[in-house]
Design a protein around this motif. Structure first.
Motif, PDB file in Angstrom:
ATOM      1  N   GLN A   1      -1.649   8.548 -33.022  1.00  0.00           N
ATOM      2  CA  GLN A   1      -0.063   8.727 -33.285  1.00  0.00           C
ATOM      3  C   GLN A   1       0.503   7.631 -33.412  1.00  0.00           C
ATOM      4  O   GLN A   1       1.660   7.456 -33.877  1.00  0.00           O
ATOM      5  CB  GLN A   1       0.313   9.808 -32.181  1.00  0.00           C
ATOM      6  CG  GLN A   1       0.085  11.218 -32.219  1.00  0.00           C
ATOM      7  CD  GLN A   1       0.528  11.850 -30.930  1.00  0.00           C
ATOM      8  OE1 GLN A   1      -0.311  12.235 -30.297  1.00  0.00           O
ATOM      9  NE2 GLN A   1       1.782  12.339 -31.234  1.00  0.00           N
TER      10      GLN A   1
ATOM     11  N   VAL B   1       1.973   4.488 -37.557  1.00  0.00           N
ATOM     12  CA  VAL B   1       2.949   4.977 -38.457  1.00  0.00           C
ATOM     13  C   VAL B   1       3.358   4.183 -39.470  1.00  0.00           C
ATOM     14  O   VAL B   1       3.177   2.900 -39.442  1.00  0.00           O
ATOM     15  CB  VAL B   1       4.143   5.440 -37.693  1.00  0.00           C
ATOM     16  CG1 VAL B   1       3.854   6.700 -36.501  1.00  0.00           C
ATOM     17  CG2 VAL B   1       4.734   4.342 -36.904  1.00  0.00           C
TER      18      VAL B   1
ATOM     19  N   GLU C   1      -0.233  19.288 -31.300  1.00  0.00           N
ATOM     20  CA  GLU C   1       0.906  18.854 -31.610  1.00  0.00           C
ATOM     21  C   GLU C   1       0.660  17.528 -32.080  1.00  0.00           C
ATOM     22  O   GLU C   1       1.226  17.019 -33.454  1.00  0.00           O
ATOM     23  CB  GLU C   1       2.087  18.954 -30.646  1.00  0.00           C
ATOM     24  CG  GLU C   1       2.196  20.646 -30.288  1.00  0.00           C
ATOM     25  CD  GLU C   1       3.201  20.470 -28.887  1.00  0.00           C
ATOM     26  OE1 GLU C   1       3.414  19.355 -28.304  1.00  0.00           O
ATOM     27  OE2 GLU C   1       3.685  21.375 -28.754  1.00  0.00           O
ATOM     28  N   GLY C   2      -0.124  16.617 -31.581  1.00  0.00           N
ATOM     29  CA  GLY C   2      -0.338  15.268 -31.801  1.00  0.00           C
ATOM     30  C   GLY C   2      -1.031  15.187 -33.367  1.00  0.00           C
ATOM     31  O   GLY C   2      -0.610  14.293 -34.124  1.00  0.00           O
TER      32      GLY C   2
ATOM     33  N   GLN D   1      -1.253  17.224 -35.565  1.00  0.00           N
ATOM     34  CA  GLN D   1      -0.150  17.850 -36.668  1.00  0.00           C
ATOM     35  C   GLN D   1       0.669  16.350 -37.236  1.00  0.00           C
ATOM     36  O   GLN D   1       0.878  16.135 -38.291  1.00  0.00           O
ATOM     37  CB  GLN D   1       0.911  18.900 -36.352  1.00  0.00           C
ATOM     38  CG  GLN D   1       0.003  20.036 -36.057  1.00  0.00           C
ATOM     39  CD  GLN D   1      -0.757  20.681 -37.298  1.00  0.00           C
ATOM     40  OE1 GLN D   1      -0.127  20.354 -38.598  1.00  0.00           O
ATOM     41  NE2 GLN D   1      -2.036  20.872 -37.192  1.00  0.00           N
ATOM     42  N   GLN D   2       1.131  15.530 -36.130  1.00  0.00           N
ATOM     43  CA  GLN D   2       2.035  14.499 -36.589  1.00  0.00           C
ATOM     44  C   GLN D   2       1.036  13.195 -37.151  1.00  0.00           C
ATOM     45  O   GLN D   2       1.487  12.881 -38.183  1.00  0.00           O
ATOM     46  CB  GLN D   2       2.643  13.657 -35.221  1.00  0.00           C
ATOM     47  CG  GLN D   2       3.126  12.400 -35.562  1.00  0.00           C
ATOM     48  CD  GLN D   2       3.618  11.865 -34.179  1.00  0.00           C
ATOM     49  OE1 GLN D   2       3.739  12.460 -33.323  1.00  0.00           O
ATOM     50  NE2 GLN D   2       3.778  10.313 -34.394  1.00  0.00           N
TER      51      GLN D   2
ATOM     52  N   ALA E   1       0.760  14.670 -40.838  1.00  0.00           N
ATOM     53  CA  ALA E   1       1.956  14.116 -41.838  1.00  0.00           C
ATOM     54  C   ALA E   1       1.948  12.950 -42.122  1.00  0.00           C
ATOM     55  O   ALA E   1       2.405  12.356 -43.059  1.00  0.00           O
ATOM     56  CB  ALA E   1       3.095  14.725 -40.756  1.00  0.00           C
ATOM     57  N   VAL E   2       1.718  11.920 -41.242  1.00  0.00           N
ATOM     58  CA  VAL E   2       1.812  10.324 -41.391  1.00  0.00           C
ATOM     59  C   VAL E   2       0.922   9.974 -42.280  1.00  0.00           C
ATOM     60  O   VAL E   2       1.279   9.383 -43.621  1.00  0.00           O
ATOM     61  CB  VAL E   2       1.588   9.603 -40.056  1.00  0.00           C
ATOM     62  CG1 VAL E   2       1.482   7.853 -40.507  1.00  0.00           C
ATOM     63  CG2 VAL E   2       2.709   9.783 -39.369  1.00  0.00           C
TER      64      VAL E   2
END
Length: 449
Positions: free
Chosen positions: A395, A398, A424-425, A427-428, A431-432
């Protein structure tokens, strides 16, 4: 036609098959003719007399013809008188497999100071005891027909000298080597240079105390010795010892290499890296498995081929603290191995019995350093506990750092039912990677450990 009417050569063929599945002694009691045929072809039928510590050798051996002798004791013998009696017939002994008590090793060793001209297999072991050192005159200093040699917790500093004569050796296992049995890496490398038939090699030291003297100079020889038949090599000891050995040998056919390094602050093994590169095993390696267990961290590189013929490179570091385990694996993957550019699949998991709440002890940067060498990996498999450490680390990547580690990653496979923060992590992370033009897919499946 009765079996008694068959020619001798046909009977011999039948006996040859029968002896493989049953004791030959039954044949010699049938009749005088069968006895004559059996004893007339001892090599063809591989006839041997089997002896143990319970065999009254001095009273019974002379009853039989002068056949080869095989000595075996599955457990450490309470008395060795009968074993010594068999060893006294050294010109006939071909196999020896003995467990020895400390108090008896000197007696057994004394009976083995002469040459055993037909000896092909020798196994000596002692568990849980400190035993006396075997002298250089063991086996009369010669083992010309020896094919398999195993020494377990048997101190024999003069072993390299004996190996210079053991040119028929196929398997050499020297394990649980006590410090009293230490021999230098230069000595063993010189001895190995004569073993052109050697296929399997174990050198496992018991303690990091068995370390070469770095006050001396250790220039690598030129040219190196080639071990053309060596395909399996196990080592346990300090990095300095292995560095000296592998700088002096080549093993072009090596397909299995299993190394355990005693824990150290820094792992610097340039000769080990070059040794691996001189084998043919790097190209087929496509999988990496990094495992964290209660007292050992391991990285295993393997080919897609399964089973006995699969290429495999394994490095273990014995240590208990998890941060040391992860840090050790970082050093191994970055400093002890050649570039891991052929790997496509990486599995990272822990021993399921390990209940330590390690995820709170490891900094994110350490997990990223562990992943950094795997530049060609397409598929990342991580277990539930490991995901709790790796996903938060990913995470942090980025913007322009999105593909700083695992730049070719396509799939992440998470163990079934990861925690909500992990879901949840991830999914981030997805997305990145998507925003950076490097999409990844995430699946949930049971990790095969």
């Amino acid at each position: 036609m009765s079996i008694d009417m068959l020619p001798d050569d046909v009977l011999l063929e039948i006996f040859d098959f029968y002896v493989r599945i049953r004791a030959w002694r039954l044949l010699v009691h049938v009749c005088r003719r069968w006895r004559s045929i059996v004893f007339g072809s001892p090599r063809r039928l591989d006839l041997r007399l089997f002896c143990s510590n319970k065999t009254p050798a001095r009273e019974t051996l002379d009853v039989w013809p002068a056949l080869p002798l095989s000595i075996k004791c599955d457990k450490r013998a309470e008395r060795v008188d009968n074993i010594v009696a068999v060893l006294e017939r050294s010109d006939r002994v071909c196999h020896i497999n003995l467990g020895i008590k400390s108090s008896d090793l000197e007696t057994i060793s004394a009976a083995m100071q002469v040459q055993f001209p037909d000896l092909t297999h020798l196994v000596l072991w002692s568990h849980g005891e400190t035993v006396s050192v075997i002298p250089d005159s063991f086996l009369g200093g010669s083992a010309q027909r020896l094919e398999n040699l195993t020494l377990e917790n048997i101190p024999f500093p003069g072993l390299p000298k004996l190996l210079l004569s053991a040119t028929h050796l196929v398997t050499l296992q020297v394990v649980f080597i006590p410090h009293s049995g230490y021999f230098s890496p230069e000595e063993i490398a010189t001895a190995l240079s004569t073993l052109t038939r050697l296929e399997s090699l174990w050198l496992l030291f018991e303690s990091p105390q068995s370390c070469p003297d770095w006050a001396r100079q250790h220039p690598p020889p030129s040219p190196r010795s080639v071990l053309p038949a060596l395909i399996r090599f196990w080592f346990k000891g300090v990095t300095e010892y292995l560095e000296i050995v592998v700088a002096r040998i080549d093993a072009p056919r090596l397909s299995k290499l299993d190394v355990t390094f005693f824990n150290a602050i820094v792992f610097d093994t340039p000769q080990f890296i070059q040794f691996i590169r001189r084998t043919s095993m790097l190209k087929p390696l496509q999988k990496a498995r990094v495992t964290f267990e209660g007292d050992t961290a391991t990285v295993k590189l393997s080919s897609q081929t399964s089973g006995y013929k699969a290429e495999e490179l394994k490095v273990r570091i014995p240590c208990r603290e998890l941060d040391w385990q992860v840090s050790s694996m970082v050093q191994v993957c970055t400093s002890c191995l050649p570039p891991l550019s052929t790997l496509e699949d990486v599995f990272i998991y822990e021993d399921p019995c390990w209940q330590t709440h390690w995820q709170d002890n490891i900094e994110n940067v350490l997990w990223l350093e562990l992943l950094h060498p795997f530049t060609s990996v397409k598929n990342l498999y991580i277990s539930g506990y490991i995901a709790q450490g790796i996903v938060p680390a990913l995470q942090e990547l980025v913007g322009g750092r999105a593909t700083e580690v695992l730049p070719t990653l396509q799939n992440i496979f998470l163990e079934l039912q990861p925690s909500r923060p992990v879901q949840e992590g991830i999914q981030q992370v997805i997305a990145v990677r998507q925003a950076a033009g490097h999409p990844i897919a995430v699946s949930y499946r049971q990790i095969l450990r």
